[in-house]
Design an enzyme around this catalytic site. Structure first.
Site, PDB file in Angstrom:
ATOM      1  N   GLU A 272      90.768  79.341  -9.832  1.00  0.00           N
ATOM      2  CA  GLU A 272      91.430  78.726  -8.676  1.00  0.00           C
ATOM      3  C   GLU A 272      92.130  77.431  -9.062  1.00  0.00           C
ATOM      4  OE1 GLU A 272      88.513  78.523  -5.520  1.00  0.00           O
ATOM      5  OE2 GLU A 272      88.556  80.710  -5.284  1.00  0.00           O
TER       6      GLU A 272
ATOM      7  N   ASN B 291      88.038  84.876 -11.678  1.00  0.00           N
ATOM      8  CA  ASN B 291      89.047  84.178 -10.865  1.00  0.00           C
ATOM      9  C   ASN B 291      89.121  82.709 -11.256  1.00  0.00           C
ATOM     10  OD1 ASN B 291      86.458  84.104  -9.641  1.00  0.00           O
ATOM     11  ND2 ASN B 291      87.298  83.557  -7.668  1.00  0.00           N
TER      12      ASN B 291
ATOM     13  N   CYS C 201      96.476  92.565  -6.914  1.00  0.00           N
ATOM     14  CA  CYS C 201      95.818  93.029  -8.150  1.00  0.00           C
ATOM     15  C   CYS C 201      96.014  94.533  -8.321  1.00  0.00           C
ATOM     16  CB  CYS C 201      94.327  92.687  -8.131  1.00  0.00           C
ATOM     17  SG  CYS C 201      94.048  90.941  -8.431  1.00  0.00           S
TER      18      CYS C 201
ATOM     19  N   CYS D 281      92.229  93.066  -4.316  1.00  0.00           N
ATOM     20  CA  CYS D 281      93.301  92.738  -3.358  1.00  0.00           C
ATOM     21  C   CYS D 281      94.565  93.534  -3.707  1.00  0.00           C
ATOM     22  CB  CYS D 281      93.574  91.236  -3.348  1.00  0.00           C
ATOM     23  SG  CYS D 281      94.581  90.663  -4.720  1.00  0.00           S
TER      24      CYS D 281
ATOM     25  N   GLU E  44      90.888  90.077 -11.675  1.00  0.00           N
ATOM     26  CA  GLU E  44      91.471  91.310 -12.217  1.00  0.00           C
ATOM     27  C   GLU E  44      92.747  91.016 -13.004  1.00  0.00           C
ATOM     28  OE1 GLU E  44      90.417  90.692  -9.192  1.00  0.00           O
ATOM     29  OE2 GLU E  44      89.860  92.500  -8.098  1.00  0.00           O
TER      30      GLU E  44
ATOM     31  N   CYS F 115      93.468  85.819  -9.420  1.00  0.00           N
ATOM     32  CA  CYS F 115      92.294  86.691  -9.272  1.00  0.00           C
ATOM     33  C   CYS F 115      91.758  87.124 -10.638  1.00  0.00           C
ATOM     34  CB  CYS F 115      92.668  87.947  -8.504  1.00  0.00           C
ATOM     35  SG  CYS F 115      93.120  87.693  -6.796  1.00  0.00           S
TER      36      CYS F 115
HETATM   37  N1  THU Z   1      89.770  87.222  -5.726  1.00  0.00           N
HETATM   38  C1  THU Z   1      89.724  87.927  -6.898  1.00  0.00           C
HETATM   39  O1  THU Z   1      89.395  87.380  -7.963  1.00  0.00           O
HETATM   40  N2  THU Z   1      90.053  89.232  -6.870  1.00  0.00           N
HETATM   41  C2  THU Z   1      90.475  89.918  -5.763  1.00  0.00           C
HETATM   42  O2  THU Z   1      90.834  91.093  -5.860  1.00  0.00           O
HETATM   43  C3  THU Z   1      90.503  89.237  -4.474  1.00  0.00           C
HETATM   44  C4  THU Z   1      90.130  87.814  -4.461  1.00  0.00           C
HETATM   45  C5  THU Z   1      89.457  85.793  -5.753  1.00  0.00           C
HETATM   46  C6  THU Z   1      90.629  84.893  -5.415  1.00  0.00           C
HETATM   47  C7  THU Z   1      89.917  83.654  -4.939  1.00  0.00           C
HETATM   48  O3  THU Z   1      89.621  82.839  -6.079  1.00  0.00           O
HETATM   49  C8  THU Z   1      88.615  84.171  -4.348  1.00  0.00           C
HETATM   50  O4  THU Z   1      88.459  85.493  -4.810  1.00  0.00           O
HETATM   51  C9  THU Z   1      88.578  84.154  -2.838  1.00  0.00           C
HETATM   52  O5  THU Z   1      89.667  84.816  -2.313  1.00  0.00           O
END
Ligand code: THU
Length: 162
Positions: free
Chosen positions: A64, A62, A115, A112, A75, A73
């Site tokens: 940010e 991920n 994704c 999520c 994925e 994310c």
């Molecule tokens: N996140 C992912 O990388 N994958 C997911 O399927 C859900 C959330 C990340 C996004 C963010 O950087 C952190 O997790 C907290 O939500």
């Protein structure tokens, strides 16, 4: 009126040693990818490894951003990288694992919805389901055959492809 039931089946393993060699290696790669996460805001680090039909493994984590919705994310970082590097090669498996700064993640965390929807596009494109392997930082491992297990009613309109 008719009730439509869709049943989701996942396999739960209590130890990585119970997994196939491939799945075990995929989780190991995903755990490596956790270290490349850029998550200064959530402090929730996600690592992802994608296995392609040609044997190539693509990692993602991920990423940010201070403008929160601009982040992505793990994925989608991984599958979009795979799609842009090998546009004609199907994804056979994807492993996802996490680590949090403030607590121990003892449960597998599902991808999520955004994704899952993006992953389902790859399945539709290649007409092949991808195996999904999930683990927290420690604890049980879940293995699912295809995105439909987590997203049984995904958005798909065949006509939009024409
Ligand atoms: N996140 C992912 O990388 N994958 C997911 O399927 C859900 C959330 C990340 C996004 C963010 O950087 C952190 O997790 C907290 O939500």
């Amino acid at each position: 009126m008719e009730e439509i039931k869709k049943i989701s089946v996942v396999k739960k393993y209590t130890d990585v040693s119970e997994l196939s060699e491939t799945d075990m290696a995929m989780l190991k790669h995903a755990k490596e990818a956790v270290h490349t996460a850029y998550a200064p805001y959530s402090k929730f680090y996600v690592g992802c490894a994608v296995l392609l039909e040609n044997g190539e493994i693509i990692l993602g984590s991920n990423q940010e951003n201070i403008a929160y919705p601009s982040g992505l994310c793990a994925e989608r970082v991984a599958i979009f990288h795979a799609g842009s590097k090998y546009p004609n090669v199907p994804i056979t498996a994807i492993a996802i694992t996490v680590k949090a700064h403030d607590f121990l993640v003892k449960e597998p965390i599902a991808c999520c919805g955004a994704c899952l929807q993006s992953m389902s596009e790859f399945e539709m494109k290649f007409k092949k389901p991808m195996r999904i392997i999930l683990q927290g930082e420690v604890g049980d491992i879940l293995v699912a055959e295809g995105v439909k297990v987590f997203l049984p009613f995904q958005f798909w309109v065949e006509e939009l492809k024409k």
